[in-house]
Design a protein around this motif. Sequence first.
Motif, short mmCIF file in Angstrom:
data_model
loop_
_atom_site.label_atom_id
_atom_site.label_comp_id
_atom_site.label_asym_id
_atom_site.label_seq_id
_atom_site.Cartn_x
_atom_site.Cartn_y
_atom_site.Cartn_z
N UNK A 147 35.92 24.03 155.21
CA UNK A 147 35.66 23.30 155.40
C UNK A 147 34.13 22.29 154.82
N UNK A 148 33.12 23.70 155.90
CA UNK A 148 32.06 23.83 155.84
C UNK A 148 31.12 24.16 154.43
N UNK A 149 31.64 25.11 153.94
CA UNK A 149 31.38 25.67 152.97
C UNK A 149 31.57 24.14 151.46
N UNK A 150 32.64 23.53 151.90
CA UNK A 150 32.91 22.72 150.13
C UNK A 150 32.14 21.99 150.38
N UNK A 151 32.53 21.20 152.11
CA UNK A 151 31.53 19.94 152.40
C UNK A 151 30.56 19.56 151.96
N UNK A 152 29.16 21.06 152.69
CA UNK A 152 28.70 21.06 151.41
C UNK A 152 27.99 21.22 150.32
N UNK A 153 29.03 21.59 149.45
CA UNK A 153 28.55 22.15 148.00
C UNK A 153 28.57 21.21 147.13
N UNK A 154 29.51 19.94 147.60
CA UNK A 154 29.75 18.75 147.01
C UNK A 154 28.20 18.32 147.74
N UNK A 155 29.05 18.10 148.60
CA UNK A 155 28.02 16.56 149.14
C UNK A 155 26.66 16.85 149.02
N UNK A 156 25.58 18.04 148.33
CA UNK A 156 24.05 17.85 147.68
C UNK A 156 24.37 18.19 146.44
N UNK A 157 25.87 18.08 145.74
CA UNK A 157 26.12 17.93 144.17
C UNK A 157 25.86 16.25 144.31
N UNK A 158 26.78 15.88 144.99
CA UNK A 158 26.46 13.98 144.51
C UNK A 158 25.30 13.63 145.28
N UNK A 159 24.59 14.28 145.55
CA UNK A 159 23.19 13.82 146.39
C UNK A 159 22.15 13.99 145.13
N UNK A 160 22.28 14.85 143.69
CA UNK A 160 21.73 15.11 143.15
C UNK A 160 21.54 13.56 141.68
N UNK A 161 20.82 12.90 141.35
CA UNK A 161 20.25 11.22 140.54
C UNK A 161 21.10 11.61 140.06
N UNK A 162 20.39 12.33 138.71
CA UNK A 162 21.44 12.79 137.86
C UNK A 162 22.04 13.42 137.77
N UNK A 163 23.15 13.06 138.14
CA UNK A 163 24.44 13.93 138.62
C UNK A 163 25.48 13.41 137.47
N UNK A 164 26.01 14.18 136.17
CA UNK A 164 27.09 13.42 135.31
C UNK A 164 27.91 13.19 135.99
N UNK A 165 28.57 11.86 136.13
CA UNK A 165 29.90 11.07 135.79
C UNK A 165 29.46 11.26 137.84
N UNK A 166 28.31 10.37 138.33
CA UNK A 166 28.20 10.84 140.11
C UNK A 166 29.14 9.39 140.27
N UNK A 167 29.12 8.67 140.32
CA UNK A 167 29.84 7.44 140.05
C UNK A 167 31.19 7.67 140.17
N UNK A 168 31.46 8.31 138.78
CA UNK A 168 32.74 8.36 138.97
C UNK A 168 33.90 9.63 140.24
N UNK A 169 32.99 10.13 140.45
CA UNK A 169 33.41 11.26 141.33
C UNK A 169 34.07 10.90 142.63
N UNK A 170 33.02 9.59 143.23
CA UNK A 170 32.52 8.86 144.35
C UNK A 170 33.72 8.11 144.65
N UNK A 171 33.69 7.53 143.64
CA UNK A 171 35.03 6.61 143.58
C UNK A 171 36.24 7.20 143.77
N UNK A 172 36.76 8.16 143.07
CA UNK A 172 37.84 9.40 143.19
C UNK A 172 37.84 9.74 144.71
N UNK A 173 36.41 10.33 145.44
CA UNK A 173 36.10 10.69 147.24
C UNK A 173 36.96 9.22 146.95
N UNK A 174 36.32 8.48 147.29
CA UNK A 174 36.33 7.63 148.08
C UNK A 174 38.09 6.58 148.20
N UNK A 175 38.21 6.70 147.23
CA UNK A 175 39.95 6.21 146.71
C UNK A 175 41.04 7.38 147.79
#
Length: 319
Positions: A115-143
Motif C-alpha cells: 500500500x505505501x509503496x504504490x501510494x508513494x510512487x503514484x502520488x509522486x508521479x501525479x504531483x509532477x506538473x508536466x506528466x503526460x495524461x495527468x488529468x486522465x489518470x486522476x479522473x480514472x482514479x477518482x472514478x
Amino acid sequence: MSNFKKEEKSNRKKKRLLLQSNSNQNRLINNSKTDRFILLLNKVVLGLVVLIVTIPLLYVLLGSFLQPHILVTRGISFNPEHWTIDGYVRIFTDGSIMRGFLNSVLYAGGFTLISVGFSILAGYSLSIDNLVGKKALMIFFLFTMFFNGGMIPTYLLVRELGMINTPWAVILPGAVTVWNIILARTYFKALPNELKEAARIDGASDFKIFLNIILPLAKPIIFVLALYAFIGQWNSYFNAMIYLEDRSLYPLQLIMRDILIQNEVQPGMIADQLARAEMQRIAEMIKYSSIVVASLPLLIMYPFFQKYFEKGVMVGSLK
C-alpha cells in the motif's frame, strides 16, 4: 545624521507603543471570563472523552488478569489473591491463536508495504506538473473511488487469479486506495520545486531526485500511510472470512471473532473434565486476554509514529 536619529527614535517609540498595546490585549484576553469559561469547558469535555475511552480499556485489561469465577460473580476486583495469568498462559500455549497472530503480522506487514509503496510512487508521479495524461489518470482514479464492481465480481476476479485460500487473497485486494494516493500527491506538491531544479542542475536524474531528496522529506506522510494501512489490515477479518478456507491461514481477528461471537474455544485451551459452566467462565477470561493481545501491536506502534502523524496528516490534507 540628526534626521536619521529622529527617525530612529520615532521608530523605537512606535515599537514600544505596539508592544504595550499587544501586552494590554493579551492581558485582556487572559483576564476574559468568557475565555476562561471556554477553556474550563474544553478541559471538562476532554476529560470526559479520556474517561470514556480509558475506562473500557482498563476494564478489559483488569478482566484479563482476574480469575474466571471472580469476574463473573463479583466483577472487577483489586485483590491480588483474585488475579491470575491463566488466560494468557492458555492463549500463548494454544496453537491456533499464536498461528493467527503470526498470520496477522504477515498479512498486515505485506499489505502495508504494498500500500505505501504504490501510494508513494503514484502520488509522486501525479504531483509532477508536466506528466503526460495527468488529468486522465486522476479522473480514472477518482472514478474508481466512487464506483466499484462490488463483492461478487471481486470474488470472481480473486478466484480466476487463483488466489482463493492463499495469503494473497487477503493482502492484495484493497491494498492501494485512491485516498492514500491523493494524500501522497498533495504532500509532494507542497514540497518546493527549487529542490528538484537544483538537483537537476547538479546532474541528478529523476530516480536520484526521488530516492535521495524526496523520500527523506516524505517521512511524515510515509509513516501516516503505513499506520493507516497497518491498522486497517490488522483489524480486518471480512476478506479472510470470504477467501480463506484453511483454518491454519486464519488471521487473529477471525479467530477472535469465533471466540467473541460464537464462543468457540479450542478444546486444547480447556480441559475435558471441566463442567460447561466453568468452560463459559474460562471463555470469558480468554476473551479479555485475546483482546489485549490483539491490541498490543497497535499500542506499541503509535508512540513511535506520533511525531510524524500530525505533520503528515495536516500537510497531506491541505487540498
